[in-house]
Enzyme design. Structure first.
Site, short mmCIF file in Angstrom:
data_model
loop_
_atom_site.label_atom_id
_atom_site.label_comp_id
_atom_site.label_asym_id
_atom_site.label_seq_id
_atom_site.Cartn_x
_atom_site.Cartn_y
_atom_site.Cartn_z
N SER A 53 0.87 -1.26 0.05
CA SER A 53 -0.01 -0.01 0.18
C SER A 53 0.88 1.29 -0.29
O SER A 53 1.64 1.35 -1.07
CB SER A 53 -0.89 0.05 1.19
OG SER A 53 -2.23 0.92 1.06
N ASP A 55 -9.53 -3.62 -5.86
CA ASP A 55 -8.84 -2.90 -4.87
C ASP A 55 -9.32 -1.40 -4.93
O ASP A 55 -9.47 -0.75 -6.11
CB ASP A 55 -7.50 -2.68 -4.83
CG ASP A 55 -6.86 -2.29 -3.70
OD1 ASP A 55 -7.51 -1.54 -2.95
OD2 ASP A 55 -5.62 -2.44 -3.42
N HIS A 93 -8.30 -4.73 -1.43
CA HIS A 93 -6.85 -4.42 -1.00
C HIS A 93 -6.08 -5.35 -0.23
O HIS A 93 -5.12 -5.29 -0.01
CB HIS A 93 -7.42 -3.04 -0.25
CG HIS A 93 -5.95 -2.10 0.24
ND1 HIS A 93 -5.40 -1.37 -0.84
CD2 HIS A 93 -5.56 -1.73 1.15
CE1 HIS A 93 -4.35 -0.88 -0.35
NE2 HIS A 93 -4.26 -1.04 1.07
#
Length: 686
Positions: free
Chosen positions: A538, A624, A658
């Site tokens: 991320s 995501d 995600h």
């Protein structure tokens, strides 16, 4: 496209002009998710990655079996008391998801659970395996029992896009009610009488901006919007205090917050404002009997704890004043006690404030560890539930007896296969950054490992999120093969207090990247590391891309998971979820030329050059909604076009979000894939 050679992404020049700067983006076409060419390209990349890693299939299976073999597949959590019930979850061998259960409470001590043996009188609240059905992906957004214990509100998602469908189950009859609300966000809260459930929905940028009230048994068309947040920098949420006296509606940006409260027994009433938002001031509220507790940072960088009258919640009186060496993280109110979660010297801690007695802190024996309150739903209690772990100690559940002031170990996660913490060592090192700042590094290795050793160095460094020392059973597959594992606690995170975060954001963001490189070079110089594989996800994926550009020769390989590598293009587009609210983290390049130039100087996609890069593995998910799949897809395409070295691999989960794959066996296989790639890239005996 052939799977035997790297796919070549077509180039379709797309121009953008900002602050007089014209930039050509050849791979912007990959942002069109529903274009068949986009899907075909991602599938071609997956085929190439499978071919390029096909020689690791045996090793992947070996590591998967190692992870599986260390896991007690049929297991139970420690029960948590809530009024007349003990709540717990359990897993069963061969099943992907957990099962939520409860039994009637008899006495104050938790019932003794034995793996594979359901308790007499067990009531299954939710079976994740039944809910998931044949879907490739499954996640839950909330699971909340009404205060009287008769109803269960839960929400499910089957795509990974973090948009859930709410259902309500009658726990007396086991039947689902007709109530069904689709398209909601995480979380929610019951009114005190269980007549109403409050939930949030999102706007076109997928920002939670509305709180709704649903009256149980009524049509969703009758649901009322009780609050709407129009400032695009703010997300909102709703919860119920532990005392069940107040509903709390919170609005927050990255740097500012605002709270409204409503008596929980008056669900149709109006929320009242605690204190108007003031840019840069964050505060939160908990109810502590005859007063409120307010944790805030007004003129207190590391936060201060205050009290406030119930009828005047804006009048704050200091209870724990600000300290430069201690970051107050959270406060939890109980009858007769206040418990503060804090951070000092890079470690977390617990401070107890007994009513009418001197405050004190709970001590723990290991040199590095992580501890936090965990699972404390009862307002009236003599026990504080804590979660504890370190890099060698598996996740542990303690009850802290507030009267006797002693820790009671209830459970330590079982690690099968003969794991002995005494076979491993953990260390704290300090690297020196370019500007002289000392950067902490947490390290774990098997005792007697030959040094220097191949090393995985993990980092994140954004949003004041701390990557605290923790245990990983999967990590043992590296440690037992002679690896060192380290975490660089770099600026931009919160490990050393609020200033640590402030020194790694906005126009100081590059400190995050140079700190990580300094940590890597320290490990090499101090004879820890023979080669270093960098890993992050991320915002930590942005870190991976940045350090690959900054110092590619320092790393033998890079693993970037759901990486935020096209940050400038994303932050320039206010229609995307990670934009307007993110301006308080990265700056606003759309309206500020200085911010634009600074971000352009470090964002990974824009700064790929013709230098020699280490092998890079990028992993993303098609659904995501936080870091879009096209960021790593564009990045890998540009690395192949411009960069040298590699190879550069892209793996896209076509049915995930995600957090990657949802089932535990699927996630173990994904981790085994990554670890096999790391071992191969580091050229370690398998």
């Amino acid at each position: 496209m052939s799977s035997q050679t790297p796919p070549t992404a077509k180039k379709v020049p797309s121009e953008r002009v900002h602050h007089g700067d014209t930039v050509v983006d050849d791979y912007a076409w990959l942002t069109v998710k529903d274009d068949p060419e986009t899907i075909a390209y991602l599938e071609a990349e997956n085929a190439y990655t499978r071919q390029a890693t096909s020689h690791l299939e045996g090793l992947q299976e070996t590591i998967f079996q190692e992870i599986k073999g260390r896991t007690l597949e049929t297991d139970l959590s420690v029960p948590t008391r809530k009024k007349g019930w003990w709540y717990y979850s359990r897993t069963e061998e061969g099943k992907q998801y957990g099962i939520q259960c409860r039994v009637a409470a008899d006495g104050d001590a938790p019932p003794e659970l034995k793996a594979g043996e359901p308790l007499p009188g067990e009531q299954v609240l939710l079976d994740g395996n039944e809910l998931a059905g044949d879907n490739d992906f499954f996640s839950m957004g909330t699971s909340s029992v009404s205060p009287d214990g008769t109803l269960l509100a839960y929400s499910v998602n089957f795509t990974g896009d973090e948009r859930f469908t709410l259902r309500v189950k009658d726990l007396t009859t086991g039947e689902l009610l007709d109530d069904e609300v689709s398209g909601i966000f995480y979380g929610g809260a019951w009114s005190a009488d269980g007549r109403a459930f409050f939930y949030t929905t999102v706007d076109d940028a997928w920002r939670p901006n509305r709180v709704h009230r649903h009256m149980i048994g009524t049509s969703t068309e009758e649901d009322v919007v009780v609050h709407q947040e129009d400032d695009e920098r703010f997300w909102i949420g709703v919860g119920l205090t532990r005392s069940e006296r107040y509903l709390v509606l919170s609005a927050g940006s990255k740097i500012t917050s605002e709270v409204r409260i409503l008596e929980a027994d008056d669900p149709t009433g109006e929320f009242r404002l605690v204190r108007p938002r003031e840019t840069g001031v964050e505060y939160g509220l908990d109810h502590a009997g005859d007063h409120f507790l307010i944790l805030h940072n007004q003129n207190a960088e590391n936060f201060e704890l205050a009290t406030a009258p119930l009828d005047a919640p804006a009048d704050w009186t200091p209870l724990i004043e600000h300290r430069a060496d201690t970051r107050l993280l959270n406060v939890e109110a109980f009858q007769g006690y206040t418990v503060v979660h804090l951070r000092r010297d890079g470690l977390t801690g617990i401070r107890v404030l007994p009513e009418g007695a001197e405050p004190y802190e709970i001590s723990f024996p290991e040199p590095i560890y992580d501890v936090a309150p965990s699972g404390n739903p009862e307002f009236v209690t003599e026990r504080l539930r804590l979660g504890y772990t370190s890099m060698v100690t598996p996740p542990s559940v303690y009850d802290y007896d507030l009267r006797a002031r002693e820790l009671i170990l209830l459970k330590r996660k079982t690690v099968l296969g003969g794991y002995d913490p005494a076979d491993y060592e953990q260390f704290r090192e300090w690297a020196t950054a370019e500007d002289g700042t000392r950067v902490p590094i947490s390290i774990v290795a098997r005792k007697g490992v030959e040094r220097p050793a191949p090393t995985v160095l993990y980092g994140y460094g954004s949003y004041e999120i701390s990557i605290d020392p923790s245990f990983s059973a999967a990590r043992l597959s590296l440690l037992d093969r002679g690896f060192v594992f380290a975490v660089a606690h770099i600026r931009g995170g919160g490990e050393m207090g609020r200033h640590w975060y402030e020194d790694g954001k906005f126009q100081q963001k590059k400190n995050t990247f140079t700190d990580f490189v300094a940590a890597a070079k320290h490990l090499a110089a101090e004879n820890w590391s023979s080669s270093i594989i960098a890993r992050g996800g991320s915002a930590g994926g942005l870190l991976m891309g940045a350090v690959a550009n900054l110092s590619p020769e320092t790393f033998a390989g890079v693993v970037a998971e759901v990486p935020f590598v096209d940050a400038l293009n994303t932050i320039l587009d206010p229609s995307l979820p990670l934009t307007v609210i993110e301006w308080d983290e990265w700056g606003d390049p759309l309206h500020n030329a200085e911010v634009y130039e600074y971000m352009k100087s470090y964002t990974p996609y824009e700064n790929v050059s013709g230098q020699i890069y280490p092998p890079i593995l990028a992993i993303t998910s098609l659904n995501d909604t936080r870091v879009y799949y096209h960021e790593p897809a564009k990045w890998i395409a540009r690395l192949r076009e411009v960069g040298k070295g590699g190879p550069f691999l892209l793996k896209t989960e076509m049915e995930a979000g995600h957090g990657g794959r949802s089932g535990r066996y699927d996630s173990w296989r994904e981790e085994a894939f990554v670890l096999a790639w790391i071992l191969d890239t580091a050229k370690v005996e398998r």
